[in-house]
Enzyme design. Sequence first.
Site, mmCIF file in Angstrom:
data_model
loop_
_atom_site.group_PDB
_atom_site.id
_atom_site.type_symbol
_atom_site.label_atom_id
_atom_site.label_comp_id
_atom_site.label_asym_id
_atom_site.label_seq_id
_atom_site.Cartn_x
_atom_site.Cartn_y
_atom_site.Cartn_z
ATOM 1 N N GLU A 33 -55.397 -50.903 -2.255
ATOM 2 C CA GLU A 33 -55.105 -49.732 -1.425
ATOM 3 C C GLU A 33 -55.654 -48.471 -2.076
ATOM 4 O OE1 GLU A 33 -54.023 -46.843 1.010
ATOM 5 O OE2 GLU A 33 -53.903 -48.963 1.557
ATOM 6 N N ARG A 107 -43.414 -46.367 12.260
ATOM 7 C CA ARG A 107 -44.453 -46.990 11.430
ATOM 8 C C ARG A 107 -43.986 -47.148 9.982
ATOM 9 N NH1 ARG A 107 -49.936 -47.759 11.783
ATOM 10 N NH2 ARG A 107 -49.944 -46.759 13.830
ATOM 11 N N TYR A 220 -39.463 -42.569 22.762
ATOM 12 C CA TYR A 220 -38.568 -43.719 22.656
ATOM 13 C C TYR A 220 -37.803 -43.646 21.342
ATOM 14 C CZ TYR A 220 -42.887 -45.340 20.355
ATOM 15 O OH TYR A 220 -44.025 -45.443 19.586
ATOM 16 N N ASP A 296 -58.139 -51.842 12.948
ATOM 17 C CA ASP A 296 -58.966 -50.702 13.331
ATOM 18 C C ASP A 296 -60.315 -50.687 12.623
ATOM 19 O OD1 ASP A 296 -57.132 -49.740 15.109
ATOM 20 O OD2 ASP A 296 -56.389 -48.115 13.847
#
Length: 393
Positions: A33, A107, A220, A296
């Site tokens: 990462e 997320r 939401y 993505d």
Amino acid sequence: MSLHDVTVIGAGIGGLTAALALSRIGRQVTLVERRTGFTEVGAGLQLSPNATRILGDLGLGQALARQACEPQRVVVRAVRSGREIGEVAQGAYMRERFGTPNYVIHRADLQTILLDAVRAQPNIRLLMGRTLEHLDQQDGHVGLGFTRSGAKREDMTSTLVIGADGAWSKTRPLIGDPRVPAFQGYVAWRATIARKDAPPELAGEETGLWLGPQGHIVHYPVSAGRKLNIVAIRRQPKAAIGWSEPGERAELLAAFAGAARPLQGLLAAPQEWLLWSLHDLSVGALARERVALLGDAAHPVLPFMAQGAAMAIEDAAIMGSALADMPHKPVDALNRYAKLRFQRVRRIQATARRNGRVYHAGLLAGLGRDLVMRKLGAEGMAERYSWIYGWKP
């Protein structure tokens, strides 16, 4: 220099899920990462049944149930009048029809669930603070070059490499695809508020979808129902920078000054907004020899079908199954992955683009859209996307 088995570039939703899926079939995974730590920047996302089915199979069902919310329906309204246009059945209908729940979740909560599961696996090694700079496919392995803080160089070799490093992937151009995502003329304004601060009529166990020619709004509950996630997508000629550029609250309120009163109250509640520009890039090559792209990095998806996270999770599942079926033929396995994913993600991308046009239709086209929604009814609206929600690896 030691030889790694599978190296996954990027520890977002797709990279974390891929690492888990690969570890479950016995692969040794090195997860790399760029960031030096994990933060809560981000917004809510939808986990439709095609995604929750996979995450449940990875043993994450109970953790998801604790943090996610399960809206009973999507209520579709007109931005200006507040008139209810139609609805989409969710909740119990989704569970019964597809055998697994339809969740919405922050997320950061999903990332934490996945990260905890990754850290519990002895065959996953997580390396932080490393930026990919070089990739070279050689006979039987891939050479990788990273930079670390202080401009230190770190090299490694790996049998396979999975690029899950997002829409602005550094892996994609290194395998021969120099294209970059194109701005689509929309910017998403994102915020979360305490649920108690929302107008009471918009704070229930449902997803709200407000449609208008210049943009639309989705909201939401998330974080086990404590917060409300709000996303306002509006036409803007200029792209915002990055994922978290601050937005001017007064600008957004002025843009929706003619909105229905409850919606104006909802948009006035957050004091801070973060901007995310909407980009698109048609799916291209998903694999080349011993390197594959995922999520993505392979196929950025516009959010008008709420399938970005789900597509990355699907990619991870198919990647794992292909390598499980052909453990000693990794190049053939990656080619199978690419073949199995190409048509589906292309169809998802096309559907999301079409939905964007439908959401932002003008007067005459909007009247036709509204008529179709009312005619289909709540279950008919959900059923039209059964090819998405009912998918299984």
